[in-house]
Scaffold this motif. Structure first.
Motif, PDB file in Angstrom:
ATOM      1  N   ARG A 258     -52.772   8.756  28.785  1.00 27.38           N
ATOM      2  CA  ARG A 258     -51.734   9.042  29.790  1.00 27.38           C
ATOM      3  C   ARG A 258     -50.476   9.602  29.137  1.00 27.38           C
ATOM      4  N   ARG A 259     -50.105   9.001  27.999  1.00 32.57           N
ATOM      5  CA  ARG A 259     -48.913   9.508  27.316  1.00 32.57           C
ATOM      6  C   ARG A 259     -49.135  10.913  26.773  1.00 32.57           C
ATOM      7  N   GLU A 260     -50.338  11.170  26.240  1.00 30.64           N
ATOM      8  CA  GLU A 260     -50.617  12.510  25.733  1.00 30.64           C
ATOM      9  C   GLU A 260     -50.592  13.534  26.858  1.00 30.64           C
ATOM     10  N   LEU A 261     -51.095  13.147  28.014  1.00 33.29           N
ATOM     11  CA  LEU A 261     -51.063  14.059  29.157  1.00 33.29           C
ATOM     12  C   LEU A 261     -49.632  14.379  29.554  1.00 33.29           C
ATOM     13  N   ILE A 262     -48.777  13.344  29.558  1.00 35.00           N
ATOM     14  CA  ILE A 262     -47.366  13.569  29.893  1.00 35.00           C
ATOM     15  C   ILE A 262     -46.718  14.460  28.845  1.00 35.00           C
ATOM     16  N   ASN A 263     -47.033  14.201  27.556  1.00 37.07           N
ATOM     17  CA  ASN A 263     -46.440  15.001  26.481  1.00 37.07           C
ATOM     18  C   ASN A 263     -46.841  16.463  26.599  1.00 37.07           C
ATOM     19  N   TYR A 264     -48.151  16.717  26.814  1.00 34.31           N
ATOM     20  CA  TYR A 264     -48.604  18.102  26.904  1.00 34.31           C
ATOM     21  C   TYR A 264     -48.074  18.779  28.165  1.00 34.31           C
ATOM     22  N   SER A 265     -47.966  18.035  29.245  1.00 33.54           N
ATOM     23  CA  SER A 265     -47.419  18.614  30.468  1.00 33.54           C
ATOM     24  C   SER A 265     -45.960  19.012  30.264  1.00 33.54           C
ATOM     25  N   GLN A 266     -45.207  18.129  29.623  1.00 33.10           N
ATOM     26  CA  GLN A 266     -43.804  18.436  29.355  1.00 33.10           C
ATOM     27  C   GLN A 266     -43.671  19.599  28.383  1.00 33.10           C
ATOM     28  N   ALA A 267     -44.562  19.629  27.369  1.00 35.18           N
ATOM     29  CA  ALA A 267     -44.525  20.727  26.396  1.00 35.18           C
ATOM     30  C   ALA A 267     -44.822  22.059  27.068  1.00 35.18           C
ATOM     31  N   LEU A 268     -45.782  22.070  27.991  1.00 32.01           N
ATOM     32  CA  LEU A 268     -46.117  23.311  28.686  1.00 32.01           C
ATOM     33  C   LEU A 268     -44.958  23.775  29.570  1.00 32.01           C
ATOM     34  N   GLU A 269     -44.245  22.830  30.194  1.00 30.78           N
ATOM     35  CA  GLU A 269     -43.093  23.207  31.015  1.00 30.78           C
ATOM     36  C   GLU A 269     -41.993  23.823  30.155  1.00 30.78           C
ATOM     37  N   ILE A 270     -41.753  23.222  28.987  1.00 30.57           N
ATOM     38  CA  ILE A 270     -40.737  23.777  28.087  1.00 30.57           C
ATOM     39  C   ILE A 270     -41.189  25.126  27.551  1.00 30.57           C
ATOM     40  N   LEU A 271     -42.481  25.243  27.203  1.00 31.57           N
ATOM     41  CA  LEU A 271     -43.009  26.517  26.713  1.00 31.57           C
ATOM     42  C   LEU A 271     -42.886  27.600  27.772  1.00 31.57           C
TER      43      LEU A 271
ATOM     44  N   ALA B 214     -42.635  20.727  19.570  1.00 35.94           N
ATOM     45  CA  ALA B 214     -42.360  21.576  18.411  1.00 35.94           C
ATOM     46  C   ALA B 214     -43.580  22.396  18.017  1.00 35.94           C
ATOM     47  N   ASP B 215     -44.758  21.781  18.065  1.00 38.56           N
ATOM     48  CA  ASP B 215     -45.975  22.514  17.716  1.00 38.56           C
ATOM     49  C   ASP B 215     -46.259  23.638  18.700  1.00 38.56           C
ATOM     50  N   GLN B 216     -45.915  23.443  19.975  1.00 37.23           N
ATOM     51  CA  GLN B 216     -46.210  24.449  20.985  1.00 37.23           C
ATOM     52  C   GLN B 216     -45.271  25.649  20.896  1.00 37.23           C
ATOM     53  N   VAL B 217     -44.004  25.418  20.572  1.00 39.19           N
ATOM     54  CA  VAL B 217     -43.032  26.526  20.561  1.00 39.19           C
ATOM     55  C   VAL B 217     -42.897  27.151  19.183  1.00 39.19           C
ATOM     56  N   ALA B 218     -43.506  26.560  18.152  1.00 34.43           N
ATOM     57  CA  ALA B 218     -43.296  27.036  16.781  1.00 34.43           C
ATOM     58  C   ALA B 218     -43.770  28.470  16.603  1.00 34.43           C
TER      59      ALA B 218
END
Length: 608
Positions: free
Chosen positions: A157-170, A306-310
Motif C-alpha cells: 500500500r505504501r509503495e502504491l502511494i509512493n509511486y502514485s505520488q511520484a507519477l503526479e510529480i513527474l 528522485a529516481d523518477q525525475v532523475a
C-alpha cells in the motif's frame, strides 16, 4: 497434578488477532506473540525458537528472563525439532511434578527456508488438559504467517502511494521544457506535498554540487553562508550515497555532522537529503526542511520521486546548454579552411562517402557465419523406478551436482517391509510344518512343506531385492538435467517410469545449426566462437570436428549440423545450454558482406 487455565477457541482467536494485525517490526512481534501464547494456557513457560544455520536460537520467551524448565539443546532435542517441523505439532506428556509436559507447534512464516517452533512447558498438568492446551495453541500456528502478510500488504500500500505520488510529480515536471524551470517545479511540488518550509535542489557542477533551485525563491545569492552550509550537507549525502536525516532515522549509522550544523544554524525542526541518481551515479541532491520529523516512509517515498525525475533532469541539463551546436559550428569552421566556405558539409560528405566506398570495395575484413548452437553430452543416464510404488524422499533437483553413489530419490518401502515381515512369517511357518512332517515321517507332507518353504524364501529374496533398489543412486559424477520430483512426494509411480536423468559433465560438445545458404561458406572452416545466452559477455573457442553430410529440416528451414569441441571449458557449463555461434570463414570485403544476400536472391529469381 494441577489443571491449567485453557481459554476457549473463540477467546484464543480474539487474543491472537492483536498479533496478526500488529504493525511493529519483527523484533517486537516475537515477544508479543510469546506473551499472547502464554496467556492462552496458564500457568506455562513459553519460548519461540528459530533455526539459524542448523542451530536453534531463542527469539523470544515469556516470562522474560526466566530459564526454560527443559534444556533446549542437544542431539535429542534437535531430533525432536525435526519431528515437529515434519508433523506440525508434538505433545510430550509430563513425567511428574518435576518434569513438565511439553507442547511443540511448528509455526508458519511463509518462508519455506525458515523454521520456527513454539515450545510451551506445562508443569504438573494432567494429560487431558495438555491435549486441550495443544488444541488451543494450534490456533496460533498461522499467526506469524498472517502477520507477515499484513506487513506485505502494508508495504504494498505504501509503495502504491509512493509511486502514485511520484507519477503526479513527474507529470507536473513534464510540462516545462527547460532545466531550471523543471527544477523549480520539482522543489515547489515537493514543498507543497510534504509540508516543507523549504526544498532545495543541487546539481553537479564539475567536482562539486551547487544549489540551483530553492522553493518559493526565484533568485538567491549563491555565496550566502546558509547556501554554502546547505551545499556541505548535500555533499555529505552525496559522499555516502545515502538518504540522511537530522534528527537521524532509527537504526542508521550514517555521518550527519554537516546536517546537524546546518539545522542548528537555520533552526529547522528536521532536515532530509535525498541523492538523485542516474545509472547509479549521484548527479544531484534534494534537501527538504520542515518542523515535523522525517520518517523512514518519507525517505522511501522521496527516493522513489528522485529516481523518477532523475533521468529527465539529467537529459535537460545536458541538452539545454546546446553543446552540440557549438561543437558543430567549430567543426564547420575547421573544414571551411580546408574545403572552402561554400557548401562545406556537402563537400565533406562527398569525400567521406568516397573514402568509405573505396574501403568497402578493396579492404577485406574478417567474416563469420552466424548459427545457433546447443551443448550436448556424450553420456546421459535414465534412472527408472525399479518397482511400482510411491515416491518417498527426493534429495536433488535439476541442476544439482552429484557424486557417484549419492542417493537421489528414495521410493517408499513401507509396504515392502510389511510384505517382507509376512513372507518371513510364512517361511517360518512352512519350516515348522516341514520339521513336524519329518518328525512324523510323513514324506509327502515333508516335500510339500519344503516346496512351500522354498517358495516363501524366493518371495523374501524378491522383496529384499526390491528394497535394495528402492533408492536411486547416481551411477557416476555428473549433474541432474531432468526430474524435479519435490512436488510429487507421495505420488504413485509405475515400474520402469523414468524419474531422474543424469548427464556427465565430461565429454561436452557443441552442436551448431548452419542454414543451407551458408554451408558452402564454412566448407573449409576449422574454428568458431560461441557465446551463451546465460553469459553473453564470455566467448569460447570451438574446434570444428565435422559437418554432417545431409541437411535436416528445422523451423528456420533446411540446416546442416556442425559438431565441434570446446577449446576451454567452464564449471558452469551444462548440457542443453544454448546461444549464438560465429563460424570463421575467408575474409570478405564490406561491400560483399552487405550485398551478397541481395545478389544471391537476384541470381535465383532472374537466371535463365
Amino acid at each position: 497434578m494441577s489443571n491449567p487455565t485453557v481459554v476457549s477457541s473463540s477467546e484464543a482467536v480474539r487474543s491472537l488477532e492483536a498479533c496478526r494485525i500488529f504493525a511493529g517490526p519483527v523484533k517486537e512481534f516475537w515477544p508479543k506473540f510469546a506473551q499472547t501464547c502464554a496467556s492462552l494456557v496458564n500457568p506455562s513457560v513459553t519460548a519461540v525458537l528459530v533455526n539459524v544455520n542448523g542451530d536453534w536460537k531463542q527469539a523470544a520467551a515469556f516470562p522474560p528472563g526466566r530459564e526454560f524448565p527443559v534444556a533446549l539443546r542437544g542431539a535429542q532435542f534437535a531430533e525432536l525439532m525435526v519431528r515437529v517441523i515434519a508433523e506440525g505439532s508434538i505433545l510430550i506428556p509430563g513425567g511428574g511434578p518435576m518434569v513438565p509436559a511439553l507442547v511443540l507447534i511448528a509455526l508458519q512464516t511463509g518462508d519455506p527456508k525458515e523454521s520456527v517452533v513454539l515450545v510451551q512447558a506445562l508443569p504438573g498438568v494432567a494429560a487431558d488438559h495438555v491435549s486441550a492446551a495443544l488444541a488451543v495453541l494450534k490456533l496460533a500456528a498461522d499467526t506469524p504467517l498472517l502477520y507477515q502478510r499484513q506487513r506485505q500488504l502494508e508495504r504494498a500500500r505504501r509503495e502504491l502511494i509512493n509511486y502514485s505520488q511520484a507519477l503526479e510529480i513527474l507529470a507536473a515536471t513534464n510540462v516545462p521544457t527547460r532545466f531550471l524551470a523543471v527544477a523549480m517545479t520539482l522543489v515547489n511540488e515537493l514543498a507543497s506535498r510534504y509540508r516543507c518550509v523549504r526544498v532545495s535542489l543541487s546539481w553537479r557542477d564539475g567536482p562539486y554540487l551547487r544549489v540551483i533551485a530553492i522553493s518559493g525563491t526565484d533568485k538567491f545569492e549563491k555565496r550566502m553562508l546558509a547556501v554554502q552550509k546547505l551545499e556541505a550537507a548535500m555533499e555529505e549525502a552525496r559522499d555516502q550515497d545515502e538518504e540522511i536525516a537530522w534528527p537521524a532515522l532509527p537504526d542508521t549509522d550514517v555521518i550527519s555532522r554537516d546536517h546537524r550544523a546546518y539545522s542548528e544554524q537555520e533552526k529547522t525542526g528536521s532536515l532530509l537529503t535525498v541523492p538523485v541518481r542516474v545509472t547509479g551515479e549521484v548527479r544531484g541532491v534534494l534537501a527538504l526542511e520542515r518542523e515535523e520529523i522525517f520518517t523512514e516512509h518519507d525517505a522511501l517515498s522521496l527516493r522513489v520521486v528522485a529516481d523518477q525525475v532523475a533521468r529527465r533532469l539529467d537529459d535537460l541539463h545536458r541538452h539545454d546548454r546546446w553543446f552540440g551546436a557549438r561543437w558543430a559550428a567549430a567543426a564547420r569552421v575547421e573544414l571551411a579552411g580546408f574545403l572552402g566556405p561554400k557548401r562545406t558539409w556537402l563537400k565533406a560528405g562527398v569525400i567521406l562517402g568516397a573514402l568509405l566506398l573505396a574501403f568497402s570495395v578493396f579492404v577485406p575484413l574478417p567474416y563469420r557465419v552466424n548459427a545457433s548452437f546447443i551443448v550436448r553430452a556424450d553420456a546421459l543416464m535414465h534412472l527408472p523406478a525399479a518397482f511400482e510404488g510411491f515416491i518417498g524422499d527426493v534429495n536433488v533437483r535439476p541442476g544439482d551436482l552429484v557424486k557417484k553413489g549419492d542417493l537421489l530419490v528414495q521410493l517408499d518401502s513401507s509396504d515392502l517391509r510389511v510384505e517382507l515381515a509376512a513372507a518371513i512369517a510364512e517361511r517360518q511357518r512352512y519350516a515348522s510344518e516341514s520339521e513336524k512332517a519329518e518328525a512324523e515321517r510323513k514324506l509327502s507332507d515333508l516335500r510339500a512343506a519344503r516346496a512351500l518353504q522354498a517358495q516363501s524364501q524366493a518371495r523374501v529374496d524378491l522383496i529384499l531385492y526390491r528394497m535394495d533398489r528402492a533408492g536411486l543412486v547416481a551411477p557416476f559424477d555428473g549433474v541432474v538435467v531432468e526430474g524435479d520430483l519435490r512436488e510429487r512426494i507421495g505420488a504413485p509411480v509405475r515400474s520402469g517410469d523414468v524419474l531422474i536423468k543424469i548427464s556427465q559433465l565430461k565429454g561436452l560438445y557443441v552442436e551448431m545449426k548452419v542454414l543451407e545458404r551458408d554451408v558452402d561458406l564454412i566448407a573449409d572452416s576449422t574454428r568458431a566462437e560461441v557465446a551463451f545466452n546465460t553469459r553473453p559477455e564470455d566467448t569460447f573457442g570451438v574446434k570444428i570436428n565435422r559437418i554432417e553430410p545431409s541437411a535436416v529440416v528445422d523451423t528456420e528451414g533446411n540446416i546442416f549440423v556442425v559438431r565441434g569441441s570446446l577449446e576451454n571449458g567452464a564449471e558452469w557449463l551444462r548440457p542443453g545450454m544454448s546461444g549464438v555461434a560465429k563460424i570463421e570463414t575467408q575474409k570478405r570485403t564490406l561491400f560483399w558482406i552487405c550485398t551478397h544476400r541481395l545478389a544471391d536472391f537476384l541470381r535465383l529469381k532472374l537466371w535463365w
